[in-house]
Each structure stands twice: as structure tokens, then as C-alpha cells.
Design a protein around this motif. Structure first.
Motif, PDB file in Angstrom:
ATOM      1  N   UNK A 139     -47.074 -26.244  18.716  1.00 40.39           N
ATOM      2  CA  UNK A 139     -48.116 -25.416  19.056  1.00 40.39           C
ATOM      3  C   UNK A 139     -47.487 -23.860  19.293  1.00 40.39           C
ATOM      4  N   UNK A 140     -46.412 -23.961  19.913  1.00 38.83           N
ATOM      5  CA  UNK A 140     -45.564 -22.596  20.201  1.00 38.83           C
ATOM      6  C   UNK A 140     -45.292 -21.867  18.855  1.00 38.83           C
ATOM      7  N   UNK A 141     -44.878 -22.674  17.790  1.00 37.68           N
ATOM      8  CA  UNK A 141     -44.416 -21.960  16.680  1.00 37.68           C
ATOM      9  C   UNK A 141     -45.843 -21.577  15.824  1.00 37.68           C
ATOM     10  N   UNK A 142     -46.918 -22.299  15.946  1.00 37.55           N
ATOM     11  CA  UNK A 142     -48.068 -21.659  15.326  1.00 37.55           C
ATOM     12  C   UNK A 142     -48.598 -20.535  15.967  1.00 37.55           C
ATOM     13  N   UNK A 143     -48.584 -20.689  17.412  1.00 39.20           N
ATOM     14  CA  UNK A 143     -49.012 -19.533  18.128  1.00 39.20           C
ATOM     15  C   UNK A 143     -48.166 -18.130  17.780  1.00 39.20           C
ATOM     16  N   UNK A 144     -46.850 -18.146  17.693  1.00 39.06           N
ATOM     17  CA  UNK A 144     -46.038 -17.076  17.088  1.00 39.06           C
ATOM     18  C   UNK A 144     -46.512 -16.613  15.839  1.00 39.06           C
ATOM     19  N   UNK A 145     -46.530 -17.636  15.055  1.00 40.20           N
ATOM     20  CA  UNK A 145     -46.815 -17.318  13.409  1.00 40.20           C
ATOM     21  C   UNK A 145     -48.409 -16.558  13.278  1.00 40.20           C
ATOM     22  N   UNK A 146     -49.184 -16.812  14.264  1.00 37.72           N
ATOM     23  CA  UNK A 146     -50.445 -16.137  14.231  1.00 37.72           C
ATOM     24  C   UNK A 146     -50.355 -14.518  14.222  1.00 37.72           C
ATOM     25  N   UNK A 147     -49.425 -14.351  15.482  1.00 41.44           N
ATOM     26  CA  UNK A 147     -49.175 -13.008  15.952  1.00 41.44           C
ATOM     27  C   UNK A 147     -48.449 -12.368  14.929  1.00 41.44           C
ATOM     28  N   UNK A 148     -47.310 -12.996  14.424  1.00 42.49           N
ATOM     29  CA  UNK A 148     -46.379 -12.368  13.276  1.00 42.49           C
ATOM     30  C   UNK A 148     -47.104 -12.030  12.176  1.00 42.49           C
ATOM     31  N   UNK A 149     -48.219 -12.800  11.680  1.00 39.47           N
ATOM     32  CA  UNK A 149     -48.938 -12.466  10.450  1.00 39.47           C
ATOM     33  C   UNK A 149     -49.926 -11.355  10.569  1.00 39.47           C
ATOM     34  N   UNK A 150     -50.603 -11.325  11.725  1.00 41.88           N
ATOM     35  CA  UNK A 150     -51.511 -10.312  11.867  1.00 41.88           C
ATOM     36  C   UNK A 150     -50.873  -8.995  11.529  1.00 41.88           C
ATOM     37  N   UNK A 151     -51.322  -8.106  10.744  1.00 39.82           N
ATOM     38  CA  UNK A 151     -50.859  -6.728  10.343  1.00 39.82           C
ATOM     39  C   UNK A 151     -51.358  -5.811  11.203  1.00 39.82           C
ATOM     40  N   UNK A 152     -52.051  -6.028  12.518  1.00 36.81           N
ATOM     41  CA  UNK A 152     -52.295  -4.826  13.410  1.00 36.81           C
ATOM     42  C   UNK A 152     -51.183  -4.922  14.394  1.00 36.81           C
ATOM     43  N   UNK A 153     -50.237  -6.152  14.431  1.00 34.38           N
ATOM     44  CA  UNK A 153     -49.716  -6.219  15.673  1.00 34.38           C
ATOM     45  C   UNK A 153     -48.145  -5.767  15.068  1.00 34.38           C
ATOM     46  N   UNK A 154     -47.435  -5.567  16.136  1.00 35.44           N
ATOM     47  CA  UNK A 154     -45.923  -5.020  15.851  1.00 35.44           C
ATOM     48  C   UNK A 154     -45.081  -6.100  16.425  1.00 35.44           C
ATOM     49  N   UNK A 155     -43.791  -5.948  15.974  1.00 36.75           N
ATOM     50  CA  UNK A 155     -42.699  -6.860  16.185  1.00 36.75           C
ATOM     51  C   UNK A 155     -41.987  -6.689  17.576  1.00 36.75           C
ATOM     52  N   UNK A 156     -42.604  -5.452  18.186  1.00 35.85           N
ATOM     53  CA  UNK A 156     -41.937  -4.881  19.399  1.00 35.85           C
ATOM     54  C   UNK A 156     -42.654  -5.656  20.608  1.00 35.85           C
ATOM     55  N   UNK A 157     -43.826  -6.451  20.083  1.00 40.50           N
ATOM     56  CA  UNK A 157     -44.668  -6.817  21.261  1.00 40.50           C
ATOM     57  C   UNK A 157     -43.874  -7.800  22.064  1.00 40.50           C
ATOM     58  N   UNK A 158     -43.995  -7.641  23.581  1.00 42.86           N
ATOM     59  CA  UNK A 158     -43.222  -8.633  24.311  1.00 42.86           C
ATOM     60  C   UNK A 158     -43.733 -10.056  24.538  1.00 42.86           C
ATOM     61  N   UNK A 159     -43.097 -10.966  24.490  1.00 40.90           N
ATOM     62  CA  UNK A 159     -43.557 -12.305  24.774  1.00 40.90           C
ATOM     63  C   UNK A 159     -42.761 -12.659  26.064  1.00 40.90           C
ATOM     64  N   UNK A 160     -43.855 -13.327  27.118  1.00 39.18           N
ATOM     65  CA  UNK A 160     -43.354 -13.991  28.285  1.00 39.18           C
ATOM     66  C   UNK A 160     -43.650 -15.258  28.417  1.00 39.18           C
ATOM     67  N   UNK A 161     -43.140 -16.246  29.326  1.00 38.93           N
ATOM     68  CA  UNK A 161     -43.377 -17.354  29.484  1.00 38.93           C
ATOM     69  C   UNK A 161     -43.914 -17.377  31.239  1.00 38.93           C
TER      70      UNK A 161
END
Length: 392
Positions: free
Chosen positions: A123-145
Motif C-alpha cells: 500500500x505504501x509503495x502504491x501511494x507513493x507511485x500515485x503521487x510520483x506519477x501525477x504530473x501536477x506534483x513536484x518531487x520536492x513535496x514533503x512526506x510525513x509519517x
């Protein structure tokens, strides 16, 4: 001549079809600017996710800039919108049908994932995949647990910031003031760790009375991509020293029952290795830090050279103890190399690393069997402003 004109007009008409246009343009006042996303399991079923989006209200931001702060005014600078679905694409699609403004992710700042969701590797890998594939989002977006429910973090008081996300973003950048927290964890960096199959740490956030705390860190297995557990503040400090991520902050130590504070300004970590057999390694980690005294003691004179040595020795003991604490937890409890020793072998001893890479912190787990020694050196460059001692 007529044939030539017709040919010219035909060419011009064909060119018109090749020109780009704004057929998919959305006016700025019709966009819903998403600045934060929180992801939890649904309370109804663990097979569904609850996605919470924090969306900016431009008129509320204007009021905040004029002194009417977000949560304290009738016109808030944001609103939170939640829904439950089987996947992140479905959540985004459903939310788009519930708001008058099209969700727009180019200004997304933070993604908060609950530790419960992060425990599931797929699930965690799939979540990241969704955000990484979205062309509106940047790789500098911060992720928190989140240590708890992620959605609750988006409802905290905003204090002197217009939105909770702005408040959290400001705290996340305070790693120069405290070394009990990690530097910002960007989704692009996390993606690189996963691609390299290296275990790693991510910034954490937890609710506290009237706010949040971001001390500590979350440890992930780079191979299985699952969350394995949390580190406390002191353990995170030790991890930061080993990985050279200390940008500042205070180290407290005691001498003769008196507590004093040292502000780190420069730090360095040096790792050396000895191999005794194909699966037996010994690592020596030498930590060095320089800085200034940030708090003096009325009954102790730090201007004396011998006194300075005593203070440095006390600080060295604290740095070494916290580093050994995190090493013990990573080796014995989590069995994951978030220290970067595997990366050190890969970069500096590739021929030794290649045969054991699949057994480093998986399989035989050579990491847990390795001997790791720590040395610490603290240099007090300036004693700062001191008050009178009893000797005077």
C-alpha cells in the motif's frame, strides 16, 4: 498565379491546425489549490482509504494577511474535505465531484501518511507511485509519517500561520534549531531510497496539546518498503550525527550536577571498515562537532582550559551514548540499516559489497552481526557570554 495563391492559403490553413491553444485552460479562480493530503485507513474497512485534502480559500488568505488569522476568523484560509475509496485515484476523482473548484496539486506541500497505512508494504509503495506519477506534483513535496491518525493533523490550531499545513511546514524547517528531528523528507528522496533498496528514515509528526511535535523519526525497510517502527528524539540525534545531517541545535550535558547547553555549528562523520571474513565486518565511526556554549553555570568557570576539557568530555559522552542507543535499536530491534553503512560499502568497497548485498539487512542480515564502534570529539570554539563565577 491563382494556383500559387491557393497553395499558399492551403499551407496557412494546415499550419493553423498545428498551432497550440488553450483548449484545456482552467481559470485560476476555478481551481482548488490542494496544499496538504492526509491518508488513513477507513474506520469502516481496512480495505478502503480515507483521504483528506486541505484546500486553500483565497479570500481567507487575504483576511489572514490583514491580521485576521485563519482558524480564528469567520472566513478561514482553508477547508478540509474527506472521502473514502479503494485507491488514491478514486479518492481524487470523488473529491473532484464534491467541490466547486477542480482540485489542483501543483502547490501541494505535504503528504501525511498514518503509521497504520505505512505498515503495509504494498500500500505504501502504491501511494507513493500515485503521487510520483501525477504530473501536477513536484518531487520536492514533503512526506510525513503520523504517529496516530493523519487527518487529525490537518485540524490543529494554526496559531500565527494561515493554515495548518503552513504551520507544519514552518516546524519542519527548524532542524537548524533542533537535532532531535530529521531534515525535511522529500518524496523524491524517498523514491531514490526505494529504488536503491536502502533502508531509511522519514520525518514524523504527532499531535500534542494545542499543536504538534516533529521530534523523532520513522524507520522504513528499503527492500519491502514497509514502516518498521519509530525512533525517539535522542535516537534521531544519534542518527543525524552518523549521517551528517546535523545542521545545528542544542546538545545538553551534565557536569558536577549542573546542566549546560552546547550549540552545534559544524559536524562531521567519518566511517572506516575492517573485514574479518565474507560476513564479518567491523565499522569505526568517528563523529566530530564544533560549536559554542549556549548556557553557562554560576558555579563553574568555563574560561579555564581544564574546565573546557571537562565540558567537552561530558558532551562527547552524550553524543556517543545517543549514537550507540540508535545503533542498538537498529541492529537488535528493527534490524534495518538506516545508518547508511550498506551505502558506504557500495560506494567505497563495491567488490566486497556485491556478494553480500542481498544479505545485508535481509536474509542472513549481516548488518545485525557487524561490530560498530563509535568515537566522539567535541570542540568548544567559543564560550559565549558568561556570568560571574563564585570565584570572583
Amino acid at each position: 498565379m491563382l494556383l500559387k495563391k491557393r497553395s499558399c492559403w492551403s499551407s496557412l490553413i494546415c499550419i493553423l491546425f498545428l498551432l497550440t491553444g488553450c483548449w484545456d485552460r482552467i481559470e485560476i479562480d476555478q481551481r482548488g489549490f490542494v496544499i496538504g493530503v492526509a491518508i488513513d485507513y477507513s474506520h469502516i474497512s481496512k480495505h478502503k482509504f480515507k483521504g483528506t485534502y486541505q484546500i486553500v480559500v483565497p479570500s481567507g488568505l487575504k483576511q489572514s494577511s490583514q491580521g485576521q488569522r485563519g482558524s480564528g476568523s469567520s472566513g478561514k484560509a482553508y477547508f478540509n474535505l474527506s472521502t473514502t475509496e479503494n485507491s488514491m485515484p478514486a479518492i481524487s476523482a470523488r473529491l473532484a465531484a464534491r467541490t466547486s473548484r477542480t482540485p489542483y496539486f501543483e502547490h501541494l506541500k505535504i503528504i501525511i501518511v498514518s503509521s497504520e497505512v505505512a505498515k503495509d508494504d504494498k500500500i505504501f509503495a502504491d501511494l507513493l507511485d500515485f503521487f510520483l506519477r501525477n504530473n501536477e506534483m513536484r518531487r520536492s513535496v514533503q512526506i510525513l509519517i503520523a504517529d496516530g491518525k493523519a487527518a487529525d493533523i490537518l485540524d490543529i490550531p494554526t496559531f500565527n500561520e494561515p493554515t495548518p499545513i503552513d504551520y507544519i511546514t514552518s516546524i519542519a524547517r527548524n532542524d537548524r534549531k533542533t537535532n532531535y528531528m530529521l531534515p525535511e523528507s522529500r518524496i523524491g528522496d524517498v523514491h531514490e531510497f526505494l529504488v536503491k533498496h536502502e533502508s531509511f528514515a522519514i520525518q514524523t509528526v504527532r499531535l500534542e496539546e494545542k499543536g504538534v511535535s516533529m521530534t523523532g523519526s520513522a524507520i522504513f525497510d528499503g527492500k519491502t518498503k514497509e514502516f518498521v517502527g519509530f525512533l525517539q528524539g535522542e535516537e534521531t540525534q544519534g542518527l543525524n550525527f552518523v549521517t551528517e545531517r546535523v545542521k545545528g541545535g542544542i546538545i545538553e550535558a551534565k557536569i558536577k550536577d549542573h546542566t549546560f547547553a552546547f550549540r552545534a555549528e559544524r559536524t562531521k562523520s567519518k566511517i572506516t571498515m575492517q573485514q574479518f571474513s565474507p560476513t564479518k565486518f567491523k565499522f569505526n565511526i568517528k563523529l566530530a562537532t564544533e560549536g559554542v556554549l549556549d548556557k553557562s553555570m554560576s558555579e563553574y568557570d568555563p574560561s579555564n582550559s581544564e574546565a573546557i576539557k571537562d565540558l567537552e568530555k561530558s558532551l562527547e559522552d552524550v553524543v556517543k551514548a545517543n549514537t550507540l542507543k540508535v545503533i542498538k535499536k537498529l541492529q537488535q530491534t528493527y534490524k534495518k540499516d538506516a545508518l547508511g553503512l550498506g551505502a558506504f560499502l557500495y560506494e567505497n568497497h563495491y567488490k566486497l559489497w556485491k556478494p553480500i548485498e542481498n544479505d545485508w539487512d535481509q536474509g542472513l542480515n549481516i548488518f545485525t552481526q557487524s561490530e560498530i564502534n563509535v568515537q566522539a570529539e567535541v570542540i568548544i570554539r567559543r564560550i559565549g557570554n558568561i556570568i560571574k563565577t563564585t570565584k570572583e
